[in-house]
Write a protein that holds these residues in place. Structure first.
Motif, PDB file in Angstrom:
ATOM      1  N   ALA A 119       0.830  -1.208   0.000  1.00 35.27           N
ATOM      2  CA  ALA A 119       0.000   0.000   0.000  1.00 35.27           C
ATOM      3  C   ALA A 119       0.861   1.253   0.000  1.00 35.27           C
ATOM      4  N   ALA A 120       1.917   1.231   0.821  1.00 36.11           N
ATOM      5  CA  ALA A 120       2.811   2.398   0.868  1.00 36.11           C
ATOM      6  C   ALA A 120       3.482   2.630  -0.488  1.00 36.11           C
ATOM      7  N   SER A 121       3.862   1.532  -1.137  1.00 36.73           N
ATOM      8  CA  SER A 121       4.489   1.656  -2.462  1.00 36.73           C
ATOM      9  C   SER A 121       3.514   2.231  -3.479  1.00 36.73           C
ATOM     10  N   ALA A 122       2.239   1.758  -3.425  1.00 32.40           N
ATOM     11  CA  ALA A 122       1.232   2.266  -4.361  1.00 32.40           C
ATOM     12  C   ALA A 122       0.989   3.757  -4.149  1.00 32.40           C
ATOM     13  N   ILE A 123       0.898   4.167  -2.864  1.00 32.55           N
ATOM     14  CA  ILE A 123       0.699   5.583  -2.566  1.00 32.55           C
ATOM     15  C   ILE A 123       1.884   6.410  -3.064  1.00 32.55           C
ATOM     16  N   LYS A 124       3.065   5.879  -2.856  1.00 30.65           N
ATOM     17  CA  LYS A 124       4.262   6.597  -3.304  1.00 30.65           C
ATOM     18  C   LYS A 124       4.270   6.749  -4.820  1.00 30.65           C
ATOM     19  N   ILE A 125       3.843   5.695  -5.524  1.00 26.48           N
ATOM     20  CA  ILE A 125       3.802   5.761  -6.990  1.00 26.48           C
ATOM     21  C   ILE A 125       2.807   6.824  -7.440  1.00 26.48           C
ATOM     22  N   LEU A 126       1.615   6.841  -6.808  1.00 26.08           N
ATOM     23  CA  LEU A 126       0.607   7.839  -7.159  1.00 26.08           C
ATOM     24  C   LEU A 126       1.108   9.256  -6.886  1.00 26.08           C
ATOM     25  N   LYS A 127       1.800   9.429  -5.755  1.00 27.66           N
ATOM     26  CA  LYS A 127       2.345  10.747  -5.446  1.00 27.66           C
ATOM     27  C   LYS A 127       3.379  11.176  -6.471  1.00 27.66           C
ATOM     28  N   ASN A 128       4.216  10.231  -6.880  1.00 30.80           N
ATOM     29  CA  ASN A 128       5.228  10.554  -7.893  1.00 30.80           C
ATOM     30  C   ASN A 128       4.577  10.928  -9.222  1.00 30.80           C
ATOM     31  N   GLN A 129       3.515  10.179  -9.571  1.00 27.38           N
ATOM     32  CA  GLN A 129       2.804  10.512 -10.811  1.00 27.38           C
ATOM     33  C   GLN A 129       2.181  11.900 -10.729  1.00 27.38           C
ATOM     34  N   ALA A 130       1.561  12.200  -9.569  1.00 29.20           N
ATOM     35  CA  ALA A 130       0.953  13.526  -9.394  1.00 29.20           C
ATOM     36  C   ALA A 130       2.009  14.624  -9.469  1.00 29.20           C
ATOM     37  N   MET A 268     -13.259  30.680 -12.294  1.00 32.72           N
ATOM     38  CA  MET A 268     -14.073  29.490 -12.588  1.00 32.72           C
ATOM     39  C   MET A 268     -13.183  28.455 -13.260  1.00 32.72           C
ATOM     40  N   GLU A 269     -12.960  27.329 -12.602  1.00 34.64           N
ATOM     41  CA  GLU A 269     -12.030  26.320 -13.117  1.00 34.64           C
ATOM     42  C   GLU A 269     -12.728  25.305 -14.015  1.00 34.64           C
ATOM     43  N   LYS A 270     -11.985  24.851 -15.003  1.00 40.84           N
ATOM     44  CA  LYS A 270     -12.414  23.728 -15.840  1.00 40.84           C
ATOM     45  C   LYS A 270     -11.354  22.631 -15.706  1.00 40.84           C
ATOM     46  N   ARG A 271     -11.764  21.459 -15.210  1.00 45.22           N
ATOM     47  CA  ARG A 271     -10.825  20.383 -14.938  1.00 45.22           C
ATOM     48  C   ARG A 271     -11.140  19.136 -15.754  1.00 45.22           C
ATOM     49  N   GLU A 272     -10.111  18.343 -16.007  1.00 46.05           N
ATOM     50  CA  GLU A 272     -10.256  17.049 -16.652  1.00 46.05           C
ATOM     51  C   GLU A 272      -9.501  16.004 -15.834  1.00 46.05           C
ATOM     52  N   GLU A 273     -10.013  14.767 -15.859  1.00 45.06           N
ATOM     53  CA  GLU A 273      -9.363  13.697 -15.107  1.00 45.06           C
ATOM     54  C   GLU A 273      -8.319  13.019 -15.966  1.00 45.06           C
ATOM     55  N   ASN A 274      -7.091  12.890 -15.433  1.00 51.85           N
ATOM     56  CA  ASN A 274      -5.992  12.257 -16.136  1.00 51.85           C
ATOM     57  C   ASN A 274      -5.334  11.256 -15.188  1.00 51.85           C
ATOM     58  N   LYS A 275      -5.437   9.948 -15.519  1.00 50.35           N
ATOM     59  CA  LYS A 275      -4.898   8.884 -14.666  1.00 50.35           C
ATOM     60  C   LYS A 275      -5.447   9.003 -13.250  1.00 50.35           C
ATOM     61  N   LYS A 276      -6.761   9.226 -13.171  1.00 48.06           N
ATOM     62  CA  LYS A 276      -7.486   9.348 -11.912  1.00 48.06           C
ATOM     63  C   LYS A 276      -7.043  10.556 -11.083  1.00 48.06           C
ATOM     64  N   ILE A 277      -6.402  11.506 -11.730  1.00 46.03           N
ATOM     65  CA  ILE A 277      -5.987  12.738 -11.070  1.00 46.03           C
ATOM     66  C   ILE A 277      -6.679  13.901 -11.768  1.00 46.03           C
ATOM     67  N   SER A 278      -7.339  14.745 -10.975  1.00 44.66           N
ATOM     68  CA  SER A 278      -8.044  15.892 -11.540  1.00 44.66           C
ATOM     69  C   SER A 278      -7.021  16.954 -11.964  1.00 44.66           C
ATOM     70  N   MET A 279      -6.995  17.246 -13.252  1.00 42.43           N
ATOM     71  CA  MET A 279      -6.022  18.191 -13.789  1.00 42.43           C
ATOM     72  C   MET A 279      -6.722  19.474 -14.222  1.00 42.43           C
ATOM     73  N   LEU A 280      -6.128  20.602 -13.873  1.00 44.09           N
ATOM     74  CA  LEU A 280      -6.668  21.910 -14.244  1.00 44.09           C
ATOM     75  C   LEU A 280      -6.286  22.225 -15.688  1.00 44.09           C
TER      76      LEU A 280
END
Length: 307
Positions: A119-130, A268-280
């Motif tokens: 789980a820690a590794s998965a979280i770390k990977i997601l953080k690195n991707q973000a 007023m923001e317009k966002r799109e989801e990219n790899k399950k991350i909300s991107m502005l």
């Protein structure tokens, strides 16, 4: 009466019953061979035959005195050996159980550690991707006029001014040094698109003591008690979770700002989801002046009914 016959049984001396000698005395001795006399002889004239029977039973179970010394010693030795073997088997089985339980516990601990590490590794990977996506963050800032297209399914309308509705002098207990302003918004939409809401992420920016401060719209629970007496209804308070997206919406976003603020910028923001991350992707901006409180203006605003 006719015959002088004597029928008295006891007074009849001529009766054969009394005159015959006792020839056979065996019936008198039958009691001596009975169950109780037999037990008395065996029990040493014990007066209680039932007690004697119980003593016999007890003696059969516990009395080893009839055994010879060697046989008694052998019997005791055999019994002690069996008892020792039982205790040894118990200890052996107990040791096996403890050993098995220890292995099971260690296995579960190992699995828990592996899961935590995974789980820690998965979280770390997601953080690195973000973080990588944030480095590439490149959104477009767009200044809009009175109307603009918000996503493909919403047409939005704004004004050049925001309106002061309530000040500190109007209500006892109102936040000190603050005022409540309203931003009029209208959205036309006839098509629903997944996550296609307008004004889902909007906020007001203004200067305060030389710094830029951002405020989100206040929710209904914070605003309604102040505007109810002015004639506004709940339908005129726009949802902070987004509007439009298949429905027409008309109403106000309300903001608590310092009393000296006379200009804001609506973002007023317009966002799109990219790899399950909300991107502005885009930020729409509209500069507005803040008009002072005016009763006639407030009445006009109340007449603009909601949805």
């Amino acid at each position: 009466m006719g015959d002088n016959k004597n029928d008295d049984f006891w007074k009849s001396g001529n009766d054969d019953f009394w005159n015959k000698p006792v020839a056979d005395k065996d019936w008198l001795n039958e009691d001596e061979n009975s169950f109780f006399h037999s037990d008395s002889r065996q029990n040493g004239n014990n007066e209680n035959p039932y007690l004697y029977q119980e003593q016999l039973k007890t003696q059969k179970q516990t009395d080893y005195s009839g055994l010879s010394g060697e046989m008694y010693t052998q019997t005791q030795s055999t019994w002690a050996t069996k008892q020792h073997q039982k205790e040894k088997n118990k200890k052996k089985d107990g040791g096996k159980q403890v050993h098995i339980h220890t292995i099971i516990c260690l296995v579960f601990i190992f699995l828990a550690v592996i899961s935590a590490v995974g789980a820690a590794s998965a979280i770390k990977i997601l953080k690195n991707q973000a973080a990588e996506l944030a480095k590439k963050l490149d959104y477009e800032e767009i200044e809009v006029g009175d109307s603009f297209q918000y996503n493909d399914n919403n047409k939005a309308y704004l004004e050049d001014a925001a309106y002061t509705i309530v000040t500190e002098e109007d209500f006892k207990g109102f936040p000190k040094g603050m005022k409540l302003i309203a931003v009029y918004v209208k959205v036309e939409s006839d098509e629903y698109v997944r996550d296609g809401y307008a004004f889902k992420n909007c906020y007001a920016g203004f200067e305060e003591e030389g710094n830029v401060v951002y405020k989100k719209p206040a929710g209904e629970s914070l605003v309604y008690s102040y505007i109810l007496g002015l004639g506004f209804d709940k339908e005129q308070i726009l949802s902070t979770y987004g509007i439009g997206n298949g429905f027409n919406s008309t109403g106000y976003f309300f903001f608590f700002v310092p009393e000296e603020v006379d200009e804001i910028t609506l973002y007023m923001e317009k966002r799109e989801e990219n790899k399950k991350i909300s991107m502005l992707e885009k930020v729409y901006m509209k500069n507005m002046i803040v008009l002072p409180e005016e009763g006639m203006v407030t009445e006009m605003l109340v007449e603009r009914k909601g949805r």
